[in-house]
Design an enzyme around this catalytic site. Structure first.
Site, PDB file in Angstrom:
ATOM      1  N   THR A 465     -15.022  28.008 -44.329  1.00 57.44           N
ATOM      2  CA  THR A 465     -15.893  27.991 -45.774  1.00 57.44           C
ATOM      3  C   THR A 465     -16.307  26.816 -45.940  1.00 57.44           C
ATOM      4  O   THR A 465     -17.438  26.485 -46.779  1.00 57.44           O
ATOM      5  CB  THR A 465     -14.898  28.291 -46.588  1.00 57.44           C
ATOM      6  OG1 THR A 465     -13.700  27.437 -46.471  1.00 57.44           O
ATOM      7  CG2 THR A 465     -14.434  29.820 -46.866  1.00 57.44           C
ATOM      8  N   ARG A 594     -19.019  21.807 -60.623  1.00 56.29           N
ATOM      9  CA  ARG A 594     -19.911  21.048 -59.975  1.00 56.29           C
ATOM     10  C   ARG A 594     -19.801  21.506 -58.422  1.00 56.29           C
ATOM     11  O   ARG A 594     -18.831  22.033 -58.008  1.00 56.29           O
ATOM     12  CB  ARG A 594     -19.096  19.751 -59.952  1.00 56.29           C
ATOM     13  CG  ARG A 594     -19.566  18.832 -58.911  1.00 56.29           C
ATOM     14  CD  ARG A 594     -18.877  17.348 -59.180  1.00 56.29           C
ATOM     15  NE  ARG A 594     -19.352  16.636 -60.049  1.00 56.29           N
ATOM     16  CZ  ARG A 594     -18.810  15.894 -60.931  1.00 56.29           C
ATOM     17  NH1 ARG A 594     -17.438  15.528 -60.714  1.00 56.29           N
ATOM     18  NH2 ARG A 594     -19.368  15.192 -61.858  1.00 56.29           N
ATOM     19  N   GLY A 668     -15.203  26.529 -57.142  1.00 54.81           N
ATOM     20  CA  GLY A 668     -14.941  27.120 -56.246  1.00 54.81           C
ATOM     21  C   GLY A 668     -15.866  28.164 -55.949  1.00 54.81           C
ATOM     22  O   GLY A 668     -16.667  28.480 -56.944  1.00 54.81           O
ATOM     23  N   VAL A 669     -16.430  28.537 -54.645  1.00 54.09           N
ATOM     24  CA  VAL A 669     -17.515  29.519 -54.435  1.00 54.09           C
ATOM     25  C   VAL A 669     -17.193  30.326 -53.516  1.00 54.09           C
ATOM     26  O   VAL A 669     -18.174  31.157 -52.920  1.00 54.09           O
ATOM     27  CB  VAL A 669     -18.835  28.689 -54.298  1.00 54.09           C
ATOM     28  CG1 VAL A 669     -18.593  27.746 -52.896  1.00 54.09           C
ATOM     29  CG2 VAL A 669     -20.054  29.332 -54.103  1.00 54.09           C
ATOM     30  N   GLY A 670     -16.137  30.633 -52.609  1.00 52.83           N
ATOM     31  CA  GLY A 670     -15.751  31.334 -51.607  1.00 52.83           C
ATOM     32  C   GLY A 670     -16.101  32.797 -51.734  1.00 52.83           C
ATOM     33  O   GLY A 670     -16.525  33.507 -50.767  1.00 52.83           O
ATOM     34  N   GLU A 671     -15.770  33.304 -52.948  1.00 56.06           N
ATOM     35  CA  GLU A 671     -15.834  34.723 -53.145  1.00 56.06           C
ATOM     36  C   GLU A 671     -16.978  35.434 -54.062  1.00 56.06           C
ATOM     37  O   GLU A 671     -17.431  36.447 -53.958  1.00 56.06           O
ATOM     38  CB  GLU A 671     -14.497  35.473 -53.674  1.00 56.06           C
ATOM     39  CG  GLU A 671     -13.457  35.063 -52.565  1.00 56.06           C
ATOM     40  CD  GLU A 671     -12.059  35.403 -53.079  1.00 56.06           C
ATOM     41  OE1 GLU A 671     -11.494  36.314 -53.055  1.00 56.06           O
ATOM     42  OE2 GLU A 671     -11.538  34.243 -53.263  1.00 56.06           O
TER      43      GLU A 671
HETATM   44 MO1  MOS Z   1      -9.494  35.682 -50.448  1.00 54.31          MO
HETATM   45  S1  MOS Z   1      -9.493  37.582 -50.754  1.00 54.31           S
HETATM   46  O1  MOS Z   1      -8.265  35.261 -51.918  1.00 54.31           O
HETATM   47  O2  MOS Z   1      -8.795  35.181 -49.184  1.00 54.31           O
END
Ligand code: MOS
Length: 704
Positions: A465, A594, A668-671
Site C-alpha cells: 500500500t 492529510r 488512511g486510504v487503503g479501503e
Molecule cells: Mo483490511 S480488510 O482491514 O486488511
C-alpha cells in the site's frame, strides 16, 4: 524546511519489487529446508472413517505424514482479536470431522515439494459423507453475536412511524456474491525452529506482532521466543491478518520433524483455506418526504459463516454515518454453511453495505425526481448517529461537488436510455464512499548515522500500500532530509510494535510516531537540524544517535467520530445485443484528512476502484450444491479486471488535515476507494439502459 508531505513520491520499495530482490514469504532461503504439502478433504460435510497413509509414508523422499490420528501438539489461543486470534477457531487436524470442502486433513513432509505433493496424493481416505449445505436460500438465519464488542443491531426513533410519515417509500433487496481473495502472493509459511523453544516464522502477515503472540500461544512459548518476519506482502486485503490452519500446522509439524519446513498453498487450496467474502442479501427500506428529506432508514443484512468460526460481514456499520434520519433500524442475520471461514476483505462491511445503500439512494432519487448528488447533499449527517458524536472533520459535500464538477455531471441527460455513442447505450452514475478513521498505538525507532542518512525501524507492515514510502516521507520532512536519505525497515517482530496493517490504519498510526521519534532524536543529539546532528556524530566518532517514540490514541474519541468520505462518478457503455458493458470514464474524489504521499494515496484509490469494478462486473464464486466445492478455483476461472477492463481513473483529494484525529492529520486510504464503486456502476447501468440491477456481479446475461 523542505516540503515532502503531500507531494508525489515514488515507492521506496518499487525498485526491489521490479528487480525481484524483494523477498516474499516463500522465497526465504533456509538451509536444510523441507517441504510440506497439504492433504485436503474431497467432501464438504461428514467424517473421516479411515485414513491410510502407508503408501504415502513409503514414497521416496517422505519424512513424515500427519493426520488427525497423529496430529502434532498445539494449544488453543485466546481467539480474542486483540490478543491471539486464529482465523479458524478449530485447530487443524483436531478431530475426524469435515466441515467444508478443501478442509485440511493431513500434511505430507518430504525433501522436495514435488515428492511431498506426489505422496499427498497417495493418502487414501474413506469418508462418511453427509449432504453439505452451501446454499444461502436453504439456510436458516440467526442473530449473530456482537463483533468487536459491538452489537450489530441498532434502533433509533421508531422506524414504522417514520416510514408511515413518508410520502415516498422504497423497499429493495440487493445481493452480492461470494468473492475470493485471490492476492497475487499465495499464502505460504516457512517455520524454522532454532531449538524446541525458539521459532521463526516467515509468512505473509499484516500484523507481525499479532501473529507473534498467536504462534507463542499455540506452542506454549513466551512471545519473545517467536519471531515473525514479513518484509513484503504481495497483496493481503484482510486475508493475511491472522494465522490460518496451514501456517499453524506448518509450525507444529516443523517442530516435530526438527527441520525448517515450508508449506505453500495452491490457488485451489486458497479457495477454502485463506478466506473470502461472504455473499450478502441486504434489504433497504427508505422513507422520504417530497423534498427528499429522509424520515426513516432500515437496513437488514444476511450473510454466512463457516461451522468452525463466527464472522459476520458487518454491512450495517455504514448506515448511521451516511444519511441522517430521525428513525433508523439496523439488523444482521447469520447462517452457517459448509464453507471455509469468510473473513475481512477490503472494506469489510462498508463495501457491500454501500453497494446496497448507494443503490437504494439512486433509486429513491429517480422516484423523487431529484438529482442523486442533491439527494445526498440534502441528507448528509453531521453526527455519527450511533455514537452520538460529531465528525472530527467532514468534507463529504466537497467530494460530491468537486466530483460533479470534474465529471461535468450537470450535463447528464435526465432520462435513462437517452445517451448513445457508436451504437451503444451510455450512462452516468455516481455513489458515495466512506470508511472509518482508525488508529492504534505504534512505536518507531529512528537512527541518525554519520553517513548523513536516517534509518527508521518499526514492525508495522507494508501490504503493498505504500507504508515504506509514507514512513520515509514523514521522516524526511521532520528531519529536513531528502527522501533518498531515509532508509526504512518494516515487518519484523523484533522491531518496535508498529501496529496492524488493516482497517486502513497503518498511516494514521505510524505517521504521528515517526514525527515524534524524529523530534526526539534531534533532542537526543542536541541539534536543531539533522545536518547539525550528522556533524556532531562525525566529530564525536559515535555510531549513531537513536530515539524511539510511540504515539497512541487518547481522549479525542470521546469527543469525535472519525470517518473518511468520498464520491465516485463513472460512465459506462452497454452493448445490449451482446450484453457487453465497458466502464469508460471514472472520477473519484476523497476526503482522507492529510494526504501524506499523493502518488501512493491515489494508487490506493485506483486499486480500490479496480477491485470494485471486479466486484461489480465479474467476481463470483459459486459452490456446487451437491459436492460443496467451488466451481471456480484459480486465476483462470475466477475473473477480475485486467488493464483492458479498466478506464483511466482520475483521483482528487479534498478536505484538510484531521488534527482532531492525530498530530499527523492523516486518516488512511487503503479501503475507502473500493466502497461505493459497484453502486456507482449499477447506477450508471440504470441510466444507460433503464434496467435496475440489484444482484452482483452485473454479468452479460443480466444486460441482454
Ligand atoms: Mo483490511 S480488510 O482491514 O486488511
Amino acid at each position: 524546511m523542505n516540503k515532502v508531505v503531500g507531494t508525489a513520491v515514488s515507492r521506496k520499495d518499487g525498485r526491489a519489487k521490479v528487480m525481484g530482490t524483494a523477498t516474499y514469504a516463500a522465497e526465504h532461503q533456509i538451509p536444510g529446508l523441507v517441504h510440506g504439502y497439504l492433504v485436503t478433504s474431497s467432501i464438504a460435510n461428514g467424517q473421516i472413517k479411515s485414513i491410510d497413509i502407508s503408501a504415502a509414508k513409503k514414497a521416496s523422499g517422505v519424512i513424515a505424514v500427519f493426520t488427525h490420528e497423529n496430529a502434532p501438539k498445539m494449544f488453543m489461543p485466546t481467539n480474542d482479536f486483540m490478543t491471539s486470534k486464529i482465523y479458524e477457531a478449530r485447530l487443524p487436524l483436531s478431530d475426524d470431522k469435515i466441515h467444508y470442502a478443501g478442509q485440511i486433513i493431513g500434511l505430507v513432509v518430504a525433501d522436495t515439494f514435488e515428492r511431498a505433493r506426489d505422496a499427498a496424493h497417495l493418502v487414501k481416505v474413506e469418508y462418511a459423507t453427509q449432504k453439505p449445505l452451501v446454499e444461502v436460500t436453504k439456510a436458516s438465519f440467526k442473530e449473530p453475536p456482537p463483533q468487536f464488542g459491538e452489537e450489530l443491531k441498532f434502533e433509533k426513533g421508531n422506524f414504522a412511524a417514520g416510514l408511515a410519515s413518508a410520502t415516498t417509500k422504497l423497499t429493495a433487496t440487493y445481493k452480492t456474491s461470494t468473492e475470493m481473495h485471490a492476492p497475487m502472493e499465495p499464502h505460504a509459511t516457512i517455520a524454522h525452529w532454532q531449538d524446541a523453544n525458539s521459532l521463526t516464522i516467515y509468512e505473509p502477515s499484516q500484523w507481525v506482532l499479532g501473529s507473534q503472540r498467536t504462534y507463542a500461544d499455540l506452542f506454549g512459548l513466551p512471545s519473545e521466543r517467536v519471531r515473525v518476519v514479513t518484509p513484503f506482502l504481495g497483496g493481503a486485503f484482510g486475508s493475511k491478518a491472522f494465522p490460518w490452519p496451514h501456517g499453524i500446522l506448518c509450525a507444529a509439524a516443523a517442530r516435530q520433524v526438527q527441520r525448517p519446513l515450508k508449506v505453500v498453498l495452491s490457488r485451489r487450496q486458497m479457495t477454502a483455506n485463506a478466506g473470502h467474502r461472504s455473499e450478502t442479501e441486504q434489504t433497504i427500506r427508505l422513507g422520504a418526504t417530497a423534498d427528499g428529506s429522509l424520515t426513516a432508514i432500515a437496513h437488514e443484512v444476511k450473510s454466512y459463516t463457516s461451522p468452525v468460526d463466527v464472522f459476520t460481514e458487518p454491512c450495517t456499520g455504514i448506515t448511521p454515518v451516511m444519511y441522517t434520519a430521525p428513525n433508523l433500524q439496523l439488523k444482521q442475520e447469520l447462517a452457517v454453511l459448509n464453507i471455509g471461514t469468510p473473513t475481512f476483505m477490503r472494506g469489510p462491511g462498508e463495501n457491500p453495505g454501500l453497494w446496497a445503500m448507494e443503490s437504494a439512494m439512486d433509486e429513491l432519487a429517480w422516484m423523487l425526481k431529484i438529482d442523486p448528488v442533491e439527494l445526498r447533499l440534502k441528507n448528509e449527517t453531521k453526527e455519527h448517529q450511533r455514537q452520538g458524536k460529531p465528525f472530527s472533520a467532514k468534507h463529504f459535500a466537497d467530494c460530491l461537488r468537486v466530483g460533479a464538477e470534474q465529471f461535468d455531471w450537470k450535463d447528464r441527460p435526465k432520462q435513462p436510455r437517452s445517451l448513445t455513442r457508436d451504437g451503444k447505450l451510455v450512462g452516468w452514475g455516481m455513489a458515495a464512499s466512506t470508511f472509518p478513521g482508525l488508529r492504534t498505538k505504534a512505536s518507531v525507532k529512528v537512527r541518525l548515522l554519520p553517513d548523513g542518512t536516517a534509518h527508521l525501524l518499526t514492525a508495522g507492515n507494508d501490504m503493498g500500500t505504500g507504508a515504506y514510502t509514507v514512513v520515509a516521507v514523514t521522516a524526511a520532512e521532520a528531519l529536513g532530509l531528502p527522501v533518498e536519505q531515509v532508509r526504512v525497515e518494516l515487518g519484523d517482530s523484533l522491531l518496535p510494535d508498529g501496529g496492524l496493517a488493516g482497517g486502513s490504519q497503518m498511516t494514521a498510526s505510524l505517521v504521528p510516531a515517526v514525527m515524534s521519534a524524529c523530534q526526539q532524536v534531534l533532542k537526543t543529539a542536541n541539534a536543531k537540524t539533522a545536518q547539525e546532528a550528522f556533524a556532531t556524530l562525525r566529530q564525536s566518532k559515535r555510531a549513531a544517535f537513536e530515539a524511539i517514540a510511540s504515539s497512541a490514541p487518547g481522549d479525542e474519541a470521546k469527543k469525535w467520530a472519525f470517518q473518511s468520505w468520498g464520491a465516485h462518478f463513472c460512465e459506462v457503455s452497454v452493448d445490449e445485443e451482446i450484453g457487453r458493458l465497458r466502464v469508460t470514464r471514472w472520477v473519484s474524489v476523497m476526503d482522507i484528512g492529510r494526504v501524506i504521499n499523493s502518488k501512493t494515496a491515489a494508487s490506493q484509490v485506483r486499486g480500490g476502484v479496480i477491485m470494485g469494478i471486479g466486484q461489480a462486473l465479474m467476481e463470483e464464486c459459486h459452490l456446487d450444491p451437491n459436492i460443496g466445492y467451488p466451481v471456480v478455483y484459480d486465476l483462470a476461472t475466477y475473473h477480475f479486471p485486467a488493464h483492458a477492463d479498466t478506464p483511466r481513473i482520475e483521483v482528487a483529494f479534498v478536505g484538510e488535515p484531521d488534527l482532531n484525529f492525530n498530530p499527523g492529520g492523516a486518516r488512511g486510504v487503503g479501503e475507502i476507494g473500493i466502497t461505493g464503486v459497484s453502486a456507482a456502476i449499477a447506477n450508471a447501468v440504470y441510466h444507460a439502459t433503464g434496467k435496475r440491477i440489484r444482484d452482483l456481479p452485473i454479468t452479460p446475461d443480466k444486460l441482454i
